[in-house]
Design a protein around this motif. Structure first.
Motif, short mmCIF file in Angstrom:
data_model
loop_
_atom_site.label_atom_id
_atom_site.label_comp_id
_atom_site.label_asym_id
_atom_site.label_seq_id
_atom_site.Cartn_x
_atom_site.Cartn_y
_atom_site.Cartn_z
N TYR A 171 0.86 -1.18 0.00
CA TYR A 171 0.00 0.00 0.00
C TYR A 171 0.90 1.23 0.00
N LYS A 172 0.80 2.03 -1.06
CA LYS A 172 1.63 3.25 -1.23
C LYS A 172 3.11 2.94 -1.06
N GLY A 173 3.54 1.83 -1.60
CA GLY A 173 4.95 1.47 -1.58
C GLY A 173 5.43 0.86 -0.27
N GLU A 174 4.55 0.62 0.68
CA GLU A 174 4.92 0.06 1.98
C GLU A 174 4.28 -1.33 2.15
N PRO A 175 5.02 -2.28 2.77
CA PRO A 175 4.45 -3.61 3.01
C PRO A 175 3.42 -3.56 4.14
N VAL A 176 2.25 -4.16 3.91
CA VAL A 176 1.18 -4.16 4.89
C VAL A 176 0.52 -5.53 4.98
N ILE A 177 -0.16 -5.76 6.09
CA ILE A 177 -0.94 -6.96 6.29
C ILE A 177 -2.40 -6.53 6.37
N MET A 178 -3.27 -7.23 5.63
CA MET A 178 -4.70 -6.93 5.68
C MET A 178 -5.27 -7.63 6.91
N LYS A 179 -5.69 -6.84 7.91
CA LYS A 179 -6.17 -7.41 9.17
C LYS A 179 -7.67 -7.70 9.12
N GLU A 238 -6.90 -0.21 -3.49
CA GLU A 238 -5.64 0.51 -3.37
C GLU A 238 -4.52 -0.38 -2.84
N VAL A 239 -4.85 -1.59 -2.37
CA VAL A 239 -3.85 -2.53 -1.86
C VAL A 239 -3.46 -3.45 -3.02
N LYS A 240 -2.16 -3.55 -3.31
CA LYS A 240 -1.70 -4.29 -4.48
C LYS A 240 -0.75 -5.41 -4.08
N ASP A 241 -0.50 -6.33 -5.03
CA ASP A 241 0.36 -7.48 -4.79
C ASP A 241 1.85 -7.15 -4.95
N THR A 242 2.16 -6.12 -5.75
CA THR A 242 3.57 -5.77 -5.96
C THR A 242 3.81 -4.32 -5.56
N ARG A 243 5.04 -4.03 -5.22
CA ARG A 243 5.40 -2.67 -4.80
C ARG A 243 5.22 -1.68 -5.94
N GLU A 244 5.56 -2.08 -7.16
CA GLU A 244 5.47 -1.18 -8.31
C GLU A 244 4.03 -0.75 -8.56
N GLU A 245 3.12 -1.70 -8.48
CA GLU A 245 1.71 -1.36 -8.67
C GLU A 245 1.23 -0.38 -7.60
N GLU A 305 -2.24 -3.18 8.61
CA GLU A 305 -1.20 -3.03 9.63
C GLU A 305 0.14 -3.05 8.90
N HIS A 306 0.97 -2.04 9.16
CA HIS A 306 2.28 -1.99 8.51
C HIS A 306 3.08 -3.23 8.91
N PHE A 307 3.73 -3.85 7.95
CA PHE A 307 4.40 -5.12 8.19
C PHE A 307 5.52 -5.00 9.22
N TYR A 308 6.26 -3.90 9.21
CA TYR A 308 7.40 -3.76 10.13
C TYR A 308 7.07 -2.96 11.38
N THR A 309 6.41 -1.81 11.22
CA THR A 309 6.18 -0.93 12.37
C THR A 309 4.92 -1.29 13.15
N LYS A 310 4.05 -2.10 12.58
CA LYS A 310 2.79 -2.53 13.20
C LYS A 310 1.80 -1.38 13.38
#
Length: 127
Positions: free
Chosen positions: A8-16, A45-52, A30-35
């Motif tokens: 999401y917007k270039g950041e890794p996230v988990i769909m809770k 708006e949530v995509k499978d790849t960072r580029e998308e 939830e942000h994958f690293y910072t929670k």
């Protein structure tokens, strides 16, 4: 094997959580690293790849240009005797008329929106 996160917007996230509001589907992320929790994001708006996700983020930052309004709004006041007065909205004459008759902008807006019929004996409409 799939990755445990999306982008999401270039950041890794988990769909809770995924939920609907009306006919539109949203997710809580939830942000994958910072929670850090990101509430109410459209699932498109949530995509499978960072580029998308970066393409979507750049599209969201570009605000559509609004066309300039060339039309002047006029408002017509009709009193109980049938006398009509027409003014350009927010002009000096309009403000003087509103002040002289002790009209309130909030109620004028309600009449124009069709929520109430009259304000202090005046029928009010856009011309």
């Amino acid at each position: 094997m799939t990755k445990p996160y999306r982008w999401y917007k270039g950041e890794p996230v988990i769909m809770k959580r995924v939920y609907y509001i009306g006919n539109q589907m949203f997710t809580r992320l939830e942000h994958f690293y910072t929670k850090k929790v990101i509430p109410a994001v459209d699932v498109h708006e949530v995509k499978d790849t960072r580029e998308e996700s970066l393409e979507i983020a750049s599209d969201l930052q570009e605000e559509p240009k609004q066309e300039e309004q060339t039309q002047v709004n006029k408002i017509k006041f009709t009193d109980t005797d049938g006398n009509e007065s027409v003014f350009e909205e927010n002009s000096e004459e309009y403000q003087k008329f509103v002040d002289d008759n002790k009209l309130k902008d909030e109620f004028i807006g309600r009449v124009l929106d069709g929520k109430i019929n009259k304000h202090k004996g005046f029928n009010i409409e856009r011309v």
